[in-house]
Design a protein around this motif. Structure first.
Motif, short mmCIF file in Angstrom:
data_model
loop_
_atom_site.label_atom_id
_atom_site.label_comp_id
_atom_site.label_asym_id
_atom_site.label_seq_id
_atom_site.Cartn_x
_atom_site.Cartn_y
_atom_site.Cartn_z
N LEU A 152 0.82 -1.22 0.00
CA LEU A 152 0.00 0.00 0.00
C LEU A 152 0.85 1.27 0.00
N LEU A 153 1.92 1.29 0.79
CA LEU A 153 2.75 2.48 0.83
C LEU A 153 3.63 2.61 -0.40
N GLY A 154 3.66 1.55 -1.21
CA GLY A 154 4.37 1.61 -2.48
C GLY A 154 3.53 2.20 -3.61
N GLN A 155 2.25 2.50 -3.33
CA GLN A 155 1.40 3.10 -4.36
C GLN A 155 1.79 4.57 -4.57
N PRO A 156 1.71 5.06 -5.80
CA PRO A 156 2.09 6.46 -6.07
C PRO A 156 1.32 7.43 -5.17
N GLY A 157 2.05 8.28 -4.47
CA GLY A 157 1.44 9.29 -3.63
C GLY A 157 1.11 8.85 -2.22
N ALA A 158 1.19 7.55 -1.94
CA ALA A 158 0.83 7.07 -0.61
C ALA A 158 1.92 7.42 0.40
N ARG A 159 1.53 7.98 1.54
CA ARG A 159 2.49 8.40 2.55
C ARG A 159 2.20 7.82 3.94
N ARG A 160 0.92 7.50 4.19
CA ARG A 160 0.57 7.06 5.54
C ARG A 160 -0.66 6.18 5.48
N LEU A 161 -0.66 5.10 6.28
CA LEU A 161 -1.83 4.23 6.40
C LEU A 161 -2.64 4.64 7.61
N VAL A 162 -3.96 4.54 7.47
CA VAL A 162 -4.89 4.93 8.53
C VAL A 162 -5.84 3.77 8.80
N VAL A 163 -5.97 3.39 10.06
CA VAL A 163 -6.93 2.36 10.46
C VAL A 163 -7.79 2.90 11.59
N GLU A 164 -8.99 2.32 11.76
CA GLU A 164 -9.88 2.75 12.84
C GLU A 164 -10.66 1.55 13.36
N PRO A 165 -9.97 0.61 14.03
CA PRO A 165 -10.68 -0.53 14.59
C PRO A 165 -11.63 -0.11 15.71
N ASP A 166 -12.64 -0.92 15.91
CA ASP A 166 -13.56 -0.72 17.03
C ASP A 166 -12.77 -0.73 18.33
N VAL A 167 -13.07 0.21 19.22
CA VAL A 167 -12.30 0.29 20.47
C VAL A 167 -12.42 -0.98 21.30
N ARG A 168 -13.48 -1.76 21.08
CA ARG A 168 -13.67 -3.01 21.83
C ARG A 168 -12.85 -4.17 21.25
N ASN A 169 -12.32 -3.96 20.04
CA ASN A 169 -11.59 -5.03 19.36
C ASN A 169 -10.13 -5.00 19.79
N ASP A 170 -9.88 -5.51 20.99
CA ASP A 170 -8.53 -5.45 21.56
C ASP A 170 -7.50 -6.14 20.67
N ARG A 171 -7.87 -7.24 20.04
CA ARG A 171 -6.92 -7.97 19.22
C ARG A 171 -6.47 -7.15 18.02
N PHE A 198 -2.05 5.19 12.97
CA PHE A 198 -1.39 5.65 11.75
C PHE A 198 -0.04 4.95 11.58
N LEU A 199 0.30 4.67 10.33
CA LEU A 199 1.59 4.05 10.02
C LEU A 199 2.22 4.80 8.86
N THR A 200 3.35 5.45 9.12
CA THR A 200 4.09 6.13 8.07
C THR A 200 5.04 5.15 7.40
N ALA A 201 5.58 5.57 6.27
CA ALA A 201 6.54 4.72 5.56
C ALA A 201 7.77 4.45 6.42
#
Length: 213
Positions: A152-171, A198-201
């Motif tokens: 994903l971070l190898g895609q043109p223009g990609a700089r950062r990944l964003v996730v938003e898991p449910d706060v109850r999903n501890d795993r 967030f995950l940067t390159a």
């Protein structure tokens, strides 16, 4: 005498357009040691329906939120996703064996984007691991996450990944932390209270050497 000039217009946000293709098309493949050949294909709402329906209805996937859909409704949902330019769905495979459902989105065109300051190059993602293969290697999840970050971070223009898991999903939250994601604030989305991460390159590169889990 000085002449006042209007401020320069702010640059347009940089939107990442992932390389997709027709249903079933391979968009990435590479050897991931020690797993083997990992491929990512565009989800086919017909050919992949049995696999995806089995995954979203199996125990432990309630946070994915699609277990209540019929097969027909699920197929229609992913046919709609396939029609969008800002949201995509993929199947990650080990060779030909399906492993995971990957969904990506442009936060500028998603409710998540209303809850945090979106940066140019942000790519949102959801991941559902449906299978670990017939003989998973030690550290399977870490190796898979490392692969996805590289893809994903190898895609043109990609700089950062964003996730938003449910706060109850501890795993899921713990998985993101192990994969190098930096935790952000909790946010309220229409269907859940979520935890941003967030995950940067650079952070992805630092976490690229998986540790068996």
């Amino acid at each position: 005498m000085t002449t006042a000039h209007p401020p320069a217009a702010a640059p347009a946000p940089e939107h990442v357009r992932l390389a997709a293709g027709p249903p079933g098309a391979t968009v990435d493949e590479r050897v991931v040691e020690p797993l083997g050949l990992v491929r990512t294909t565009v989800l086919d709402p017909v050919a992949d329906l049995d696999t995806i329906h089995a995954w979203v209805t199996q125990p432990g996937t309630e946070f994915w939120g699609l277990g209540h859909l019929t097969r027909e409704e699920l197929s229609e949902l992913y046919a709609y996703v396939d029609s969008l330019e800002t949201h995509h769905a993929f199947v990650v495979r080990l060779g030909d064996e399906p492993l995971a459902l990957l969904q990506t989105y442009d936060p500028h065109h998603d409710p998540v984007g209303e809850c945090y300051p979106v940066q140019p190059g942000d790519v949102g993602l959801h991941l559902l691991i449906g299978s670990r293969g017939s003989a998973p290697a030690p550290g399977f999840t870490a190796h898979l996450m490392s692969y996805l970050a590289a893809f994903l971070l190898g895609q043109p223009g990609a700089r950062r990944l964003v996730v938003e898991p449910d706060v109850r999903n501890d795993r899921a939250v713990a998985r993101m932390v192990r994969s190098g994601f930096e935790l952000g604030p909790e946010i309220d989305l229409p269907d859940k209270r979520a935890r941003l991460a967030f995950l940067t390159a650079d952070a992805a590169a630092a976490a690229a050497t998986p540790v068996p889990r």
